[in-house]
Design a protein around this motif. Structure first.
Motif, PDB file in Angstrom:
ATOM      1  N   LEU A  21       1.179   0.017   0.620  1.00 50.45           N
ATOM      2  CA  LEU A  21       0.726  -0.683  -0.584  1.00 50.45           C
ATOM      3  C   LEU A  21       0.185   0.259  -1.653  1.00 50.45           C
ATOM      4  CD1 LEU A  21      -0.827  -3.825   1.091  1.00 50.45           C
ATOM      5  CD2 LEU A  21       1.418  -3.586   0.003  1.00 50.45           C
ATOM      6  N   ARG A  22      -0.170   1.482  -1.277  1.00 50.95           N
ATOM      7  CA  ARG A  22      -0.554   2.494  -2.274  1.00 50.95           C
ATOM      8  C   ARG A  22       0.679   3.101  -2.932  1.00 50.95           C
ATOM      9  NH1 ARG A  22      -4.520   4.630   1.396  1.00 50.95           N
ATOM     10  NH2 ARG A  22      -2.994   6.191   1.956  1.00 50.95           N
ATOM     11  N   MET A  23       1.761   3.252  -2.158  1.00 50.37           N
ATOM     12  CA  MET A  23       2.933   3.981  -2.640  1.00 50.37           C
ATOM     13  C   MET A  23       3.960   3.109  -3.362  1.00 50.37           C
ATOM     14  SD  MET A  23       3.495   6.593   0.601  1.00 50.37           S
ATOM     15  CE  MET A  23       5.194   6.224   0.595  1.00 50.37           C
ATOM     16  N   VAL A  24       4.168   1.902  -2.899  1.00 55.25           N
ATOM     17  CA  VAL A  24       5.247   1.053  -3.424  1.00 55.25           C
ATOM     18  C   VAL A  24       4.694   0.153  -4.531  1.00 55.25           C
ATOM     19  CG1 VAL A  24       6.894  -0.757  -2.822  1.00 55.25           C
ATOM     20  CG2 VAL A  24       6.427   1.083  -1.200  1.00 55.25           C
ATOM     21  N   PRO A  25       5.368   0.126  -5.691  1.00 57.43           N
ATOM     22  CA  PRO A  25       4.900  -0.752  -6.772  1.00 57.43           C
ATOM     23  C   PRO A  25       5.037  -2.224  -6.369  1.00 57.43           C
ATOM     24  CG  PRO A  25       6.845   0.505  -7.448  1.00 57.43           C
ATOM     25  CD  PRO A  25       6.534   0.898  -6.057  1.00 57.43           C
ATOM     26  N   CYS A  26       4.057  -2.997  -6.715  1.00 60.34           N
ATOM     27  CA  CYS A  26       4.028  -4.416  -6.369  1.00 60.34           C
ATOM     28  C   CYS A  26       4.268  -5.216  -7.644  1.00 60.34           C
ATOM     29  CB  CYS A  26       2.678  -4.760  -5.754  1.00 60.34           C
ATOM     30  SG  CYS A  26       2.564  -6.435  -5.136  1.00 60.34           S
ATOM     31  N   SER A  27       5.470  -5.778  -7.769  1.00 63.37           N
ATOM     32  CA  SER A  27       5.779  -6.537  -8.981  1.00 63.37           C
ATOM     33  C   SER A  27       6.686  -7.708  -8.648  1.00 63.37           C
ATOM     34  CB  SER A  27       6.427  -5.640 -10.030  1.00 63.37           C
ATOM     35  OG  SER A  27       7.612  -5.081  -9.529  1.00 63.37           O
ATOM     36  N   TYR A  28       6.600  -8.726  -9.502  1.00 67.46           N
ATOM     37  CA  TYR A  28       7.429  -9.921  -9.370  1.00 67.46           C
ATOM     38  C   TYR A  28       7.789 -10.375 -10.775  1.00 67.46           C
ATOM     39  CZ  TYR A  28       8.937 -14.613  -8.171  1.00 67.46           C
ATOM     40  OH  TYR A  28       9.678 -15.760  -8.034  1.00 67.46           O
ATOM     41  N   GLY A  29       9.079 -10.439 -11.053  1.00 68.64           N
ATOM     42  CA  GLY A  29       9.517 -10.778 -12.405  1.00 68.64           C
ATOM     43  C   GLY A  29       8.980  -9.749 -13.375  1.00 68.64           C
ATOM     44  N   ASN A  30       8.302 -10.213 -14.406  1.00 67.60           N
ATOM     45  CA  ASN A  30       7.725  -9.285 -15.387  1.00 67.60           C
ATOM     46  C   ASN A  30       6.245  -8.992 -15.099  1.00 67.60           C
ATOM     47  OD1 ASN A  30       6.662 -11.733 -16.085  1.00 67.60           O
ATOM     48  ND2 ASN A  30       7.151 -11.589 -18.255  1.00 67.60           N
ATOM     49  N   GLN A  31       5.742  -9.476 -13.958  1.00 68.29           N
ATOM     50  CA  GLN A  31       4.350  -9.241 -13.597  1.00 68.29           C
ATOM     51  C   GLN A  31       4.252  -8.052 -12.646  1.00 68.29           C
ATOM     52  OE1 GLN A  31       3.727 -13.385 -12.222  1.00 68.29           O
ATOM     53  NE2 GLN A  31       1.803 -13.200 -13.353  1.00 68.29           N
ATOM     54  N   SER A  32       3.272  -7.208 -12.909  1.00 68.88           N
ATOM     55  CA  SER A  32       3.020  -6.062 -12.054  1.00 68.88           C
ATOM     56  C   SER A  32       1.575  -6.158 -11.573  1.00 68.88           C
ATOM     57  CB  SER A  32       3.234  -4.780 -12.850  1.00 68.88           C
ATOM     58  OG  SER A  32       3.422  -3.715 -11.982  1.00 68.88           O
ATOM     59  N   PHE A  33       1.351  -5.864 -10.307  1.00 70.58           N
ATOM     60  CA  PHE A  33       0.023  -6.006  -9.730  1.00 70.58           C
ATOM     61  C   PHE A  33      -0.482  -4.665  -9.228  1.00 70.58           C
ATOM     62  CE2 PHE A  33       2.251 -10.014  -9.204  1.00 70.58           C
ATOM     63  CZ  PHE A  33       1.355 -10.905  -9.758  1.00 70.58           C
ATOM     64  N   GLU A  34      -1.682  -4.330  -9.666  1.00 71.46           N
ATOM     65  CA  GLU A  34      -2.362  -3.148  -9.144  1.00 71.46           C
ATOM     66  C   GLU A  34      -3.249  -3.647  -8.009  1.00 71.46           C
ATOM     67  OE1 GLU A  34      -5.397   0.282 -10.719  1.00 71.46           O
ATOM     68  OE2 GLU A  34      -4.144  -0.758 -12.176  1.00 71.46           O
ATOM     69  N   LEU A  35      -3.121  -3.026  -6.841  1.00 72.21           N
ATOM     70  CA  LEU A  35      -3.783  -3.535  -5.651  1.00 72.21           C
ATOM     71  C   LEU A  35      -4.980  -2.684  -5.252  1.00 72.21           C
ATOM     72  CD1 LEU A  35      -0.581  -4.189  -3.504  1.00 72.21           C
ATOM     73  CD2 LEU A  35      -1.710  -5.753  -5.095  1.00 72.21           C
ATOM     74  N   GLU A  36      -6.063  -3.350  -4.922  1.00 74.21           N
ATOM     75  CA  GLU A  36      -7.207  -2.696  -4.307  1.00 74.21           C
ATOM     76  C   GLU A  36      -7.325  -3.282  -2.907  1.00 74.21           C
ATOM     77  OE1 GLU A  36     -11.934  -2.345  -5.016  1.00 74.21           O
ATOM     78  OE2 GLU A  36     -10.629  -1.974  -6.733  1.00 74.21           O
ATOM     79  N   ILE A  37      -7.280  -2.410  -1.910  1.00 72.72           N
ATOM     80  CA  ILE A  37      -7.134  -2.850  -0.529  1.00 72.72           C
ATOM     81  C   ILE A  37      -8.379  -2.537   0.281  1.00 72.72           C
ATOM     82  CG2 ILE A  37      -5.760  -2.540   1.575  1.00 72.72           C
ATOM     83  CD1 ILE A  37      -3.582  -1.478  -0.574  1.00 72.72           C
ATOM     84  N   GLU A  38      -8.828  -3.524   1.067  1.00 74.29           N
ATOM     85  CA  GLU A  38      -9.876  -3.319   2.056  1.00 74.29           C
ATOM     86  C   GLU A  38      -9.287  -3.697   3.401  1.00 74.29           C
ATOM     87  OE1 GLU A  38     -13.917  -4.537   1.406  1.00 74.29           O
ATOM     88  OE2 GLU A  38     -13.548  -4.710  -0.744  1.00 74.29           O
ATOM     89  N   ALA A  39      -9.427  -2.832   4.385  1.00 73.84           N
ATOM     90  CA  ALA A  39      -8.845  -3.065   5.702  1.00 73.84           C
ATOM     91  C   ALA A  39      -9.953  -3.203   6.745  1.00 73.84           C
ATOM     92  CB  ALA A  39      -7.914  -1.915   6.070  1.00 73.84           C
ATOM     93  N   PHE A  40      -9.748  -4.143   7.656  1.00 71.98           N
ATOM     94  CA  PHE A  40     -10.717  -4.412   8.714  1.00 71.98           C
ATOM     95  C   PHE A  40     -10.004  -4.539  10.049  1.00 71.98           C
ATOM     96  CE2 PHE A  40     -12.713  -5.852   4.878  1.00 71.98           C
ATOM     97  CZ  PHE A  40     -14.060  -5.542   5.038  1.00 71.98           C
ATOM     98  N   SER A  41     -10.650  -4.050  11.100  1.00 75.34           N
ATOM     99  CA  SER A  41     -10.120  -4.232  12.441  1.00 75.34           C
ATOM    100  C   SER A  41     -10.932  -5.293  13.189  1.00 75.34           C
ATOM    101  CB  SER A  41     -10.118  -2.916  13.221  1.00 75.34           C
ATOM    102  OG  SER A  41     -11.428  -2.387  13.270  1.00 75.34           O
ATOM    103  N   SER A  42     -11.991  -5.794  12.586  1.00 77.86           N
ATOM    104  CA  SER A  42     -12.852  -6.815  13.176  1.00 77.86           C
ATOM    105  C   SER A  42     -12.860  -8.066  12.296  1.00 77.86           C
ATOM    106  CB  SER A  42     -14.280  -6.282  13.305  1.00 77.86           C
ATOM    107  OG  SER A  42     -15.197  -7.339  13.494  1.00 77.86           O
ATOM    108  N   ALA A  43     -12.530  -9.206  12.887  1.00 85.71           N
ATOM    109  CA  ALA A  43     -12.530 -10.466  12.136  1.00 85.71           C
ATOM    110  C   ALA A  43     -13.937 -10.823  11.664  1.00 85.71           C
ATOM    111  CB  ALA A  43     -11.954 -11.585  12.996  1.00 85.71           C
ATOM    112  N   ARG A  44     -14.923 -10.549  12.496  1.00 80.89           N
ATOM    113  CA  ARG A  44     -16.306 -10.871  12.108  1.00 80.89           C
ATOM    114  C   ARG A  44     -16.756 -10.044  10.904  1.00 80.89           C
ATOM    115  NH1 ARG A  44     -16.517 -11.288  17.760  1.00 80.89           N
ATOM    116  NH2 ARG A  44     -16.906 -13.429  18.420  1.00 80.89           N
ATOM    117  N   ALA A  45     -16.410  -8.772  10.900  1.00 77.76           N
ATOM    118  CA  ALA A  45     -16.768  -7.913   9.762  1.00 77.76           C
ATOM    119  C   ALA A  45     -16.037  -8.369   8.505  1.00 77.76           C
ATOM    120  CB  ALA A  45     -16.432  -6.458  10.080  1.00 77.76           C
ATOM    121  N   ALA A  46     -14.778  -8.762   8.659  1.00 73.79           N
ATOM    122  CA  ALA A  46     -14.000  -9.245   7.515  1.00 73.79           C
ATOM    123  C   ALA A  46     -14.604 -10.532   6.958  1.00 73.79           C
ATOM    124  CB  ALA A  46     -12.542  -9.458   7.919  1.00 73.79           C
ATOM    125  N   LEU A  47     -15.007 -11.449   7.833  1.00 70.35           N
ATOM    126  CA  LEU A  47     -15.612 -12.702   7.375  1.00 70.35           C
ATOM    127  C   LEU A  47     -16.943 -12.443   6.670  1.00 70.35           C
ATOM    128  CD1 LEU A  47     -14.802 -15.116  10.330  1.00 70.35           C
ATOM    129  CD2 LEU A  47     -13.868 -15.178   8.004  1.00 70.35           C
TER     130      LEU A  47
END
Length: 189
Positions: A21-47
């Protein structure tokens, strides 16, 4: 900037998704999305993070030790109903898929191993669809305001809730005071 939360109990999967998600551009039609990602390995921490940070999209593994992906996304939906929801799974379990669709209203069920293009495309489509739904809600609120079915204060509350989920939910004590930690009510403190 689109905020994305990724939950998977396998660190290698989280690392792979972040890199993609850092390397590949994320776009749909004429919309482009800049992504900020948070990753979790624990569901409780994510909640816990979801309670204080608004997200545009949740991506969850289905099978995890603490909580399955459907239960996690159900809790996430209760807290942030306007966010998109995707499930990644290495298991093609029809019952799990039906449960995800019926209970959570997921946008997509993506099989592991995923195709990079299809995953990024699904994310972009979900984010574009979310923007369209939010715009429709805003326009509907403007119409209700014009018709007198919605007060300016309610319109402002809807806007604030869309920007900061949970900000309009106030927990009152029996004496009229504001309780900052609603968990303390459950514990009898």
């Amino acid at each position: 900037m689109s905020q994305i939360l990724i939950l998977d109990d396998e660190p290698a999967i989280l690392q792979s998704l972040r890199r993609l998600l850092r390397m590949v551009p994320c776009s749909y039609g004429n919309q482009s999305f800049e992504l900020e990602i948070e990753a979790f390995s624990s569901a409780r921490a994510a909640l816990a993070r979801i309670e204080h940070t608004p997200f545009d999209l949740f991506i969850s593994d289905y099978r995890m030790p603490e909580m399955d992906g459907v239960s996690f996304l159900k809790a996430a939906k209760a807290c942030q109903p306007d966010a998109c929801r995707l499930i990644l799974s290495g298991y093609a379990d029809l019952n799990a898929l039906l449960r995800a669709v019926n209970e959570v209203g997921i946008d997509r069920f993506i099989a592991k191993p995923w195709n990079d293009y299809e995953l990024v495309s699904a994310i972009a489509q979900s984010l574009a669809h979310r923007e369209l739904l939010l715009e429709n809600k805003r326009l509907a609120d403007l119409m209700r305001l014009d018709c007198g079915d919605l007060s300016p204060a309610d319109m402002e509350a809807h806007l604030l809730e869309s920007i900061e989920p949970g900000i309009t939910k106030v927990h009152w004590g029996p004496d009229g005071s504001v309780i900052l930690d609603p968990a303390s009510l459950k514990n009898g403190e």
